[in-house]
Design a protein around this motif. Structure first.
Motif, short mmCIF file in Angstrom:
data_model
loop_
_atom_site.label_atom_id
_atom_site.label_comp_id
_atom_site.label_asym_id
_atom_site.label_seq_id
_atom_site.Cartn_x
_atom_site.Cartn_y
_atom_site.Cartn_z
N GLN A 1 0.83 -1.21 0.00
CA GLN A 1 0.00 0.00 0.00
C GLN A 1 0.87 1.26 0.00
O GLN A 1 0.54 2.24 -0.67
CB GLN A 1 -0.95 0.00 1.20
N GLU A 2 1.96 1.23 0.74
CA GLU A 2 2.88 2.37 0.77
C GLU A 2 3.50 2.60 -0.61
O GLU A 2 3.67 3.75 -1.04
CB GLU A 2 3.97 2.14 1.80
N LYS B 1 0.98 4.27 -2.79
CA LYS B 1 0.91 5.70 -2.44
C LYS B 1 2.09 6.46 -3.04
O LYS B 1 1.94 7.57 -3.55
CB LYS B 1 0.88 5.88 -0.93
N ARG C 1 1.50 6.87 -6.77
CA ARG C 1 0.51 7.92 -7.03
C ARG C 1 1.11 9.30 -6.80
O ARG C 1 0.86 10.23 -7.58
CB ARG C 1 -0.71 7.70 -6.13
N SER C 2 1.91 9.45 -5.78
CA SER C 2 2.56 10.72 -5.50
C SER C 2 3.48 11.13 -6.65
O SER C 2 3.49 12.30 -7.07
CB SER C 2 3.36 10.63 -4.21
#
Length: 69
Positions: free
Chosen positions: A3-4, A7, A10-11
């Motif tokens: 999940q990290e 993220k 996406r960032s």
């Protein structure tokens, strides 16, 4: 962990989009961001592969029972 990584991906994608909107063209910084995105995708694939391997090991380690008649 996965999940990290999603993220982080996406960032980086948002950072790429912002760079494009500010510059209006494809820049060298965007190339670096693209490479970072590709590296992150590879990390995601590796982590997901590890998870799948663990799940397969659990499934394959289940005892097999046969009934002799």
């Amino acid at each position: 962990m996965v999940q990290e990584l999603y993220k982080q991906k996406r960032s980086l994608e948002l950072k790429w989009q912002l760079e494009y909107e500010q510059e209006g063209k494809y820049t060298l910084d965007m190339v670096k961001i693209d490479n970072a995105i590709k590296d992150t995708i590879n990390e995601i694939k590796a982590e997901e592969r590890k998870i799948a391997d663990r799940e397969n090991a659990i499934v394959n380690s289940a005892p097999q029972v046969s009934v002799a008649t």
